[in-house]
Scaffold this motif. Structure first.
Motif, mmCIF file in Angstrom:
data_model
loop_
_atom_site.group_PDB
_atom_site.id
_atom_site.type_symbol
_atom_site.label_atom_id
_atom_site.label_comp_id
_atom_site.label_asym_id
_atom_site.label_seq_id
_atom_site.Cartn_x
_atom_site.Cartn_y
_atom_site.Cartn_z
ATOM 1 N N MET A 229 0.721 -1.196 -0.024
ATOM 2 C CA MET A 229 -0.205 -0.507 0.211
ATOM 3 C C MET A 229 0.386 1.385 -0.118
ATOM 4 S SD MET A 229 -3.064 -1.492 2.879
ATOM 5 C CE MET A 229 -3.394 0.246 3.168
ATOM 6 N N ARG A 230 2.178 1.385 1.090
ATOM 7 C CA ARG A 230 2.903 2.370 0.968
ATOM 8 C C ARG A 230 3.312 2.454 -0.239
ATOM 9 N NH1 ARG A 230 3.836 0.954 6.755
ATOM 10 N NH2 ARG A 230 5.031 -0.914 6.043
ATOM 11 N N ASP A 231 3.467 1.384 -1.109
ATOM 12 C CA ASP A 231 4.240 1.695 -2.563
ATOM 13 C C ASP A 231 3.222 1.898 -3.686
ATOM 14 O OD1 ASP A 231 6.862 2.211 -4.283
ATOM 15 O OD2 ASP A 231 6.221 -0.076 -5.189
ATOM 16 N N GLY A 232 2.083 2.067 -2.983
ATOM 17 C CA GLY A 232 1.188 2.709 -4.595
ATOM 18 C C GLY A 232 0.469 1.345 -4.797
ATOM 19 N N GLY A 233 0.332 0.864 -3.953
ATOM 20 C CA GLY A 233 -0.410 -0.771 -4.410
ATOM 21 C C GLY A 233 -1.622 -0.202 -5.342
ATOM 22 N N TYR A 234 -2.661 0.306 -4.390
ATOM 23 C CA TYR A 234 -4.009 0.213 -5.348
ATOM 24 C C TYR A 234 -3.890 1.948 -6.080
ATOM 25 C CZ TYR A 234 -6.024 -2.493 -1.378
ATOM 26 O OH TYR A 234 -6.097 -3.726 -0.727
ATOM 27 N N ARG A 235 -2.895 2.670 -6.433
ATOM 28 C CA ARG A 235 -2.848 3.475 -7.160
ATOM 29 C C ARG A 235 -2.190 3.231 -9.243
ATOM 30 N NH1 ARG A 235 -1.406 5.836 -2.648
ATOM 31 N NH2 ARG A 235 0.856 6.408 -3.808
ATOM 32 N N ARG A 236 -1.018 2.442 -8.570
ATOM 33 C CA ARG A 236 -0.692 1.110 -9.920
ATOM 34 C C ARG A 236 -1.535 1.090 -10.538
ATOM 35 N NH1 ARG A 236 5.309 -0.590 -7.498
ATOM 36 N NH2 ARG A 236 5.242 -0.889 -10.148
ATOM 37 N N PRO A 237 -1.931 1.188 -11.857
ATOM 38 C CA PRO A 237 -2.688 0.951 -12.659
ATOM 39 C C PRO A 237 -1.601 -0.940 -13.347
ATOM 40 C CG PRO A 237 -2.560 2.184 -13.565
ATOM 41 C CD PRO A 237 -1.744 2.054 -12.550
ATOM 42 N N ASP A 238 -0.156 -0.556 -13.632
ATOM 43 C CA ASP A 238 0.792 -1.418 -13.682
ATOM 44 C C ASP A 238 0.357 -3.220 -13.153
ATOM 45 O OD1 ASP A 238 1.867 0.162 -12.491
ATOM 46 O OD2 ASP A 238 3.094 -1.350 -12.048
ATOM 47 N N LEU A 239 -0.362 -3.453 -12.590
ATOM 48 C CA LEU A 239 0.071 -4.303 -10.828
ATOM 49 C C LEU A 239 -1.346 -5.387 -11.406
ATOM 50 C CD1 LEU A 239 1.674 -2.318 -7.554
ATOM 51 C CD2 LEU A 239 3.088 -4.037 -9.630
ATOM 52 N N TRP A 240 -2.699 -4.399 -11.909
ATOM 53 C CA TRP A 240 -3.535 -4.731 -11.503
ATOM 54 C C TRP A 240 -4.030 -5.500 -13.087
ATOM 55 C CZ3 TRP A 240 -6.497 -4.725 -7.227
ATOM 56 C CH2 TRP A 240 -6.308 -3.822 -6.291
ATOM 57 N N LEU A 241 -5.375 -6.627 -12.821
ATOM 58 C CA LEU A 241 -5.556 -6.631 -14.138
ATOM 59 C C LEU A 241 -6.905 -6.113 -14.516
ATOM 60 C CD1 LEU A 241 -6.910 -10.876 -12.601
ATOM 61 C CD2 LEU A 241 -5.560 -10.383 -14.315
ATOM 62 N N SER A 242 -7.065 -5.934 -15.688
ATOM 63 C CA SER A 242 -7.797 -4.853 -16.284
ATOM 64 C C SER A 242 -9.645 -4.950 -15.378
ATOM 65 C CB SER A 242 -8.386 -4.892 -17.942
ATOM 66 O OG SER A 242 -9.298 -4.534 -17.862
ATOM 67 N N LEU A 243 -9.790 -5.944 -15.047
ATOM 68 C CA LEU A 243 -11.131 -6.039 -13.988
ATOM 69 C C LEU A 243 -10.917 -5.955 -13.261
ATOM 70 C CD1 LEU A 243 -13.838 -6.610 -14.815
ATOM 71 C CD2 LEU A 243 -13.286 -9.384 -14.622
ATOM 72 N N GLY A 244 -9.676 -6.398 -12.165
ATOM 73 C CA GLY A 244 -9.229 -6.265 -11.317
ATOM 74 C C GLY A 244 -9.634 -4.365 -10.892
ATOM 75 N N TRP A 245 -8.750 -3.573 -11.594
ATOM 76 C CA TRP A 245 -8.494 -1.844 -12.459
ATOM 77 C C TRP A 245 -9.911 -1.838 -11.777
ATOM 78 C CZ3 TRP A 245 -5.089 1.434 -10.621
ATOM 79 C CH2 TRP A 245 -5.238 2.540 -10.575
ATOM 80 N N SER A 246 -10.639 -2.182 -12.785
ATOM 81 C CA SER A 246 -11.871 -1.110 -12.927
ATOM 82 C C SER A 246 -13.480 -1.835 -11.694
ATOM 83 C CB SER A 246 -13.218 -1.671 -14.016
ATOM 84 O OG SER A 246 -13.054 -3.039 -14.378
ATOM 85 N N THR A 247 -12.519 -2.778 -11.290
ATOM 86 C CA THR A 247 -13.796 -2.983 -9.999
ATOM 87 C C THR A 247 -13.003 -2.836 -8.939
ATOM 88 O OG1 THR A 247 -13.771 -4.879 -10.167
ATOM 89 C CG2 THR A 247 -14.415 -5.143 -8.401
ATOM 90 N N LYS A 248 -11.782 -2.068 -8.924
ATOM 91 C CA LYS A 248 -11.218 -1.828 -7.438
ATOM 92 C C LYS A 248 -11.968 0.061 -7.418
ATOM 93 C CE LYS A 248 -7.346 0.998 -8.099
ATOM 94 N NZ LYS A 248 -8.469 1.918 -7.548
ATOM 95 N N ASN A 249 -11.550 0.362 -8.630
ATOM 96 C CA ASN A 249 -12.153 1.631 -9.119
ATOM 97 C C ASN A 249 -13.224 2.240 -8.513
ATOM 98 O OD1 ASN A 249 -9.801 2.972 -9.248
ATOM 99 N ND2 ASN A 249 -9.723 2.879 -11.171
ATOM 100 N N GLU A 250 -14.141 1.353 -9.482
ATOM 101 C CA GLU A 250 -15.789 1.002 -8.765
ATOM 102 C C GLU A 250 -15.958 1.450 -7.614
ATOM 103 O OE1 GLU A 250 -17.044 -0.680 -13.281
ATOM 104 O OE2 GLU A 250 -17.004 -1.737 -11.034
ATOM 105 N N GLN A 251 -15.748 0.082 -6.825
ATOM 106 C CA GLN A 251 -16.043 -0.001 -4.983
ATOM 107 C C GLN A 251 -15.400 0.510 -3.764
ATOM 108 O OE1 GLN A 251 -16.801 -4.795 -4.762
ATOM 109 N NE2 GLN A 251 -17.148 -4.743 -6.647
ATOM 110 N N GLY A 252 -14.082 1.717 -5.113
ATOM 111 C CA GLY A 252 -13.389 1.983 -3.947
ATOM 112 C C GLY A 252 -12.206 1.626 -2.815
ATOM 113 N N TRP A 253 -11.659 0.849 -3.345
ATOM 114 C CA TRP A 253 -10.732 0.000 -2.459
ATOM 115 C C TRP A 253 -9.369 0.695 -2.063
ATOM 116 C CZ3 TRP A 253 -10.672 -5.573 -5.350
ATOM 117 C CH2 TRP A 253 -12.536 -5.591 -4.924
ATOM 118 N N SER A 254 -9.391 1.637 -1.385
ATOM 119 C CA SER A 254 -7.424 1.443 -0.784
ATOM 120 C C SER A 254 -6.862 0.338 -0.036
ATOM 121 C CB SER A 254 -7.369 2.963 -0.536
ATOM 122 O OG SER A 254 -8.864 2.928 0.334
ATOM 123 N N ALA A 255 -7.898 -0.047 0.584
ATOM 124 C CA ALA A 255 -7.016 -1.084 1.473
ATOM 125 C C ALA A 255 -8.119 -2.733 1.910
ATOM 126 C CB ALA A 255 -7.134 -0.344 3.125
#
Ligand SMILES: [Fe+2]
Length: 424
Positions: A229-255
């Motif tokens: 998280m400190r390394d920007g894990g929830y803010r870096r799209p390069d780490l996420w599957l496409s569906l995971g990134w859109s789901t994270k954004n839609e559901q507002g996950w940050s932890a």
């Protein structure tokens, strides 16, 4: 066989009611989100299962205890008939909790009486269904806890389900550093064998080819997840599957789910109440997408379910029973106990990279009970192991739990794996 099953039935039914002892009446009836069900519904549905598949099938012209219950407490069995929608179970103000308990006890009475008169092929047939019903109720015992936890988490008073056992409040020294355990390439056997109970999705036993891999000997911890998280894990799209990134954004996950930030300090909500994050305990309540993003960030991956099973079987570590009186309803830090692979069972369910699909040669059973597992083999991922909410006797190395990749309300964590060719 029936004598043992009859004892197991009574023990299982009592344990469901033990889990409900600390509940207030509202806890039984309120539904917090579409995937969760009110506790009262779980208690009635597991009873409906025994009434429908044991009592009704063993008596010609069976008359249901309450005909309305046939649809109200039918979860998803289309062969049995209509179902009341899952997302609206919290709108049912009747039957009352007391009436649900009456229903349970009436089914218990009839079922135990019915078993006494059985013999021969019918005893064997009913025995198999009864055993499935016992394991089904155990699955719902875990759901009672996970659904209740979500409900409690919606309340800023942070209700306590049960206080932490005393030893849980003492600091635990000497946490285990993660180490990699190597496994060679080869063909391994996967799937259940022997006469003990398993679900149909754990069979047929078959061969699988594994490429050389290394797996971590413990689960990923809260402290490690905080580094992500400190390394920007929830803010870096390069780490996420496409569906995971859109789901994270839609559901507002940050932890992870149930983590609470207050003035820069993180706590987490547990069934023992709100408590400080412990960096040494396994991270819990993460989705497949979060586990996958973390693994990519760390330069590794999630294990396949075949790798996980091979490791668990090779380690010969069996699930340990949880004494109910000292139950910890939250994963605990691991104390260093040497080189053995640890935390396979009893802490958190572990996401694998394997989609939930049938094993080669799998055939669902004929009839309504064929709907138990097979029809869900689409758009879900397999989790292995068991959690602190899994009842004793319900875990085994071949067990295949499964949830959609965005599910976070189960006790779900993960461990890391890497290909040997990727090791420098
Ligand atoms: Fe069910």
């Amino acid at each position: 066989m029936l004598e043992n099953l009859s004892r197991a039935y009574s023990t299982t039914r009592r344990f469901s009611e033990f889990l409900c002892e600390p509940l207030e009446i509202e806890d039984y009836v309120i539904q917090s989100m579409p995937d969760a069900s009110p506790t009262r519904w779980h208690l009635a549905h597991t009873t409906w299962f025994f009434e429908t598949f044991v009592l009704a099938s063993s008596e010609t012209n069976y008359r249901p205890i309450n005909p309305h219950f046939q649809s109200l407490f039918n979860s998803y069995y289309n062969s049995v008939g209509e179902q009341f929608p899952r997302s609206r179970r919290g709108l049912l103000t009747r039957p009352t909790v007391a009436e649900v308990y009456e229903y349970r006890h009436e089914v218990d009475r009839r079922l135990l009486h019915c078993l006494e008169g059985l013999s021969g092929d019918e005893a064997e047939r009913i025995g198999h269904v009864l055993e499935l019903g016992i394991h089904h109720e155990q699955q719902h015992q875990e759901l009672i806890l996970t659904d209740l936890k979500y409900l409690y988490s919606c309340n800023p008073l942070w209700p306590v389900y049960r206080p932490s056992p005393p030893e849980d409040r003492r600091p635990r020294a000497n946490p285990k550093q993660a180490a990699w355990s190597a496994h060679r390439s080869g063909i391994v056997e996967i799937g259940h064998r022997g006469e003990a109970f398993c679900y149909d999705n754990e069979q047929p036993r078959h061969n699988a080819l594994l490429h050389a891999f290394e797996i971590q000997d413990r689960l990923v911890t809260v402290g490690e997840f905080m580094e992500f998280m400190r390394d920007g894990g929830y803010r870096r799209p390069d780490l996420w599957l496409s569906l995971g990134w859109s789901t994270k954004n839609e559901q507002g996950w940050s932890a992870p789910l149930y983590w609470v930030e207050n003035d820069g300090l993180w706590s987490q909500f547990t069934l023992h109440g709100l408590r400080e994050l412990n960096p040494h305990e396994p991270v819990c309540h993460v989705s497949y997408f979060e586990a996958d993003a973390f693994a990519r960030w760390s330069g590794s991956r999630l294990p396949t379910e075949q790798e996980w099973e091979h490791v668990a079987v090779s380690a010969q570590r069996e699930p340990q029973p949880h004494p109910k009186e000292t139950a910890h309803f939250h994963p605990r830090p691991l104390i260093d106990d040497g080189d053995r692979i640890a935390q396979l069972f009893g802490e958190v369910w572990q996401w694998t990279s394997s989609p939930y699909t049938p094993y080669p040669g799998y055939r669902a059973a004929m009839g309504a009970l064929g709907e138990y597992n097979g029809k869900f083999m689409c758009n879900q991922y397999v989790l292995r192991g068991s959690s602190r909410a899994t009842p004793s006797g319900h875990a085994r190395p071949t067990y295949r739990n499964f949830f959609p990749p965005d599910a976070r309300w189960q006790f779900s964590g993960f461990r890391l794996t890497r290909d040997v060719s990727a090791v420098s």
